[in-house]
Design a protein around this motif. Structure first.
Motif, short mmCIF file in Angstrom:
data_model
loop_
_atom_site.label_atom_id
_atom_site.label_comp_id
_atom_site.label_asym_id
_atom_site.label_seq_id
_atom_site.Cartn_x
_atom_site.Cartn_y
_atom_site.Cartn_z
N ALA A 97 31.58 43.39 41.06
CA ALA A 97 30.38 43.27 40.21
C ALA A 97 30.12 44.30 41.05
CB ALA A 97 28.89 42.19 40.49
N ALA A 98 28.77 45.45 40.11
CA ALA A 98 28.64 46.53 40.14
C ALA A 98 26.98 46.24 39.96
CB ALA A 98 29.00 47.42 39.08
N ASP A 99 25.90 47.08 41.02
CA ASP A 99 24.71 46.44 41.53
C ASP A 99 24.53 48.47 41.80
OD1 ASP A 99 22.30 45.72 42.67
OD2 ASP A 99 22.79 44.69 43.99
N PRO A 100 23.21 48.43 41.02
CA PRO A 100 22.45 49.78 41.51
C PRO A 100 21.63 49.93 42.63
CG PRO A 100 21.53 48.89 40.06
CD PRO A 100 22.78 48.02 40.03
N ASN A 101 21.63 49.40 43.64
CA ASN A 101 20.96 48.74 44.69
C ASN A 101 20.90 48.05 45.58
OD1 ASN A 101 18.88 48.28 46.99
ND2 ASN A 101 16.95 48.75 45.28
N PHE A 102 22.22 48.67 47.01
CA PHE A 102 22.53 47.33 47.66
C PHE A 102 21.84 46.82 48.22
CE2 PHE A 102 25.82 47.34 50.73
CZ PHE A 102 25.13 47.08 51.77
N PHE A 103 20.48 46.60 48.22
CA PHE A 103 19.83 45.26 48.91
C PHE A 103 19.29 44.89 47.72
CE2 PHE A 103 20.25 47.75 53.20
CZ PHE A 103 19.90 49.18 53.24
N ALA A 104 18.92 45.15 46.41
CA ALA A 104 18.76 44.46 45.74
C ALA A 104 19.40 43.33 45.55
CB ALA A 104 18.35 45.13 44.50
N ALA A 105 20.50 43.33 45.19
CA ALA A 105 21.24 42.52 44.64
C ALA A 105 21.35 42.00 43.65
CB ALA A 105 21.26 40.85 45.59
N SER A 106 21.11 43.39 42.62
CA SER A 106 21.01 42.85 41.13
C SER A 106 22.29 43.52 40.42
CB SER A 106 19.58 44.09 40.63
OG SER A 106 19.65 45.04 41.29
N TYR A 107 23.18 42.27 40.42
CA TYR A 107 24.19 42.82 39.79
C TYR A 107 24.32 43.18 38.29
CZ TYR A 107 26.07 42.87 44.85
OH TYR A 107 25.95 42.77 45.43
N ASP A 108 23.96 44.65 37.35
CA ASP A 108 24.67 44.74 36.43
C ASP A 108 25.10 44.47 35.56
OD1 ASP A 108 22.67 47.41 36.52
OD2 ASP A 108 22.25 45.19 37.02
N TYR A 109 26.73 44.41 35.98
CA TYR A 109 28.36 44.59 35.82
C TYR A 109 28.89 43.71 36.55
CZ TYR A 109 26.30 48.04 33.00
OH TYR A 109 25.84 49.54 32.61
N TRP A 110 29.96 42.60 35.56
CA TRP A 110 30.67 41.78 36.22
C TRP A 110 32.25 41.54 35.75
CZ3 TRP A 110 29.37 38.04 40.54
CH2 TRP A 110 28.00 38.51 40.76
N GLY A 111 32.98 41.68 36.59
CA GLY A 111 34.15 41.87 36.51
C GLY A 111 34.82 40.66 35.96
N GLN A 112 36.31 39.97 34.40
CA GLN A 112 36.24 38.50 34.64
C GLN A 112 37.43 37.99 35.47
OE1 GLN A 112 38.43 41.39 34.35
NE2 GLN A 112 40.52 40.55 35.10
N GLY A 113 37.11 38.03 36.49
CA GLY A 113 38.22 37.24 37.86
C GLY A 113 39.64 37.79 37.73
N THR A 114 39.64 37.68 39.12
CA THR A 114 41.61 36.86 39.30
C THR A 114 41.35 35.53 40.32
OG1 THR A 114 43.41 38.21 40.12
CG2 THR A 114 41.84 38.91 41.38
N GLN A 115 42.40 35.17 39.74
CA GLN A 115 42.91 33.97 40.66
C GLN A 115 43.73 33.91 42.24
OE1 GLN A 115 41.61 31.05 40.39
NE2 GLN A 115 42.30 30.17 41.88
N VAL A 116 42.88 33.90 43.40
CA VAL A 116 43.50 33.74 44.54
C VAL A 116 43.65 32.34 44.90
CG1 VAL A 116 43.22 34.36 46.83
CG2 VAL A 116 43.03 36.00 45.09
N THR A 117 45.10 31.59 45.51
CA THR A 117 45.25 30.46 45.55
C THR A 117 46.27 30.53 47.24
OG1 THR A 117 46.20 30.44 43.65
CG2 THR A 117 46.46 28.54 44.99
N VAL A 118 45.59 30.07 48.11
CA VAL A 118 46.25 30.13 48.97
C VAL A 118 46.60 28.88 49.94
CG1 VAL A 118 46.41 30.92 51.56
CG2 VAL A 118 44.71 31.50 49.80
N SER A 119 48.19 28.75 49.92
CA SER A 119 49.23 27.59 49.59
C SER A 119 48.87 26.90 51.42
CB SER A 119 50.23 27.22 49.35
OG SER A 119 51.06 28.00 49.83
N SER A 120 48.62 25.72 52.35
CA SER A 120 48.79 25.32 53.35
C SER A 120 50.48 24.90 53.62
CB SER A 120 47.41 24.63 53.24
OG SER A 120 47.33 23.29 53.12
#
Length: 120
Positions: A97-120
């Motif tokens: 996600a993209a945020d114009p302000n590192f300290f404000a946590a106001s994310y303007d844009y998001w990606g669609q996501g990628t799955q990470v699966t860790v097998s034990s």
């Protein structure tokens, strides 16, 4: 408008490594801080790591500190998340996600996501 596309997810054994990438396109990427979030099964979305535009400041959640590294290549409009010593509890969909302000946590844009699966 900024478009974000994550890649690099997959299935890995516990103790292994993956590197996620987030490529930005559209309007200028300039000035945006970037964050990586994740959402596991039945869990709330959580911030994993974030980085300023210059890369001079980073933040990591305690659960990943010492194992994950966030970095960026502004010339390539890409942010990375290097994940080492992966654990089963790291299994989640990872979003950038993209945020114009590192300290404000106001994310303007998001990606669609990628799955990470860790097998034990």
């Amino acid at each position: 408008q900024v478009q974000l596309v994550e890649s690099g997810g997959g299935l890995v054994q516990a103790g292994g490594s993956l590197r996620l990438s987030c490529a930005a396109s559209g309007r200028t990427f300039s000035g945006y801080s970037m964050g990586w979030f994740r959402q596991g099964p039945g869990a709330a979305r959580e911030l994993v790591a974030k980085i300023t535009w210059s890369g001079s400041r980073t933040y990591y959640a305690d659960s990943v500190k010492g194992r994950f590294t966030i970095s960026r290549d502004n010339a390539k409009n890409t942010v990375y998340l290097q994940m080492n010593s992966l654990k089963a509890e790291d299994t989640a969909v990872y979003y950038c996600a993209a945020d114009p302000n590192f300290f404000a946590a106001s994310y303007d844009y998001w990606g669609q996501g990628t799955q990470v699966t860790v097998s034990s």
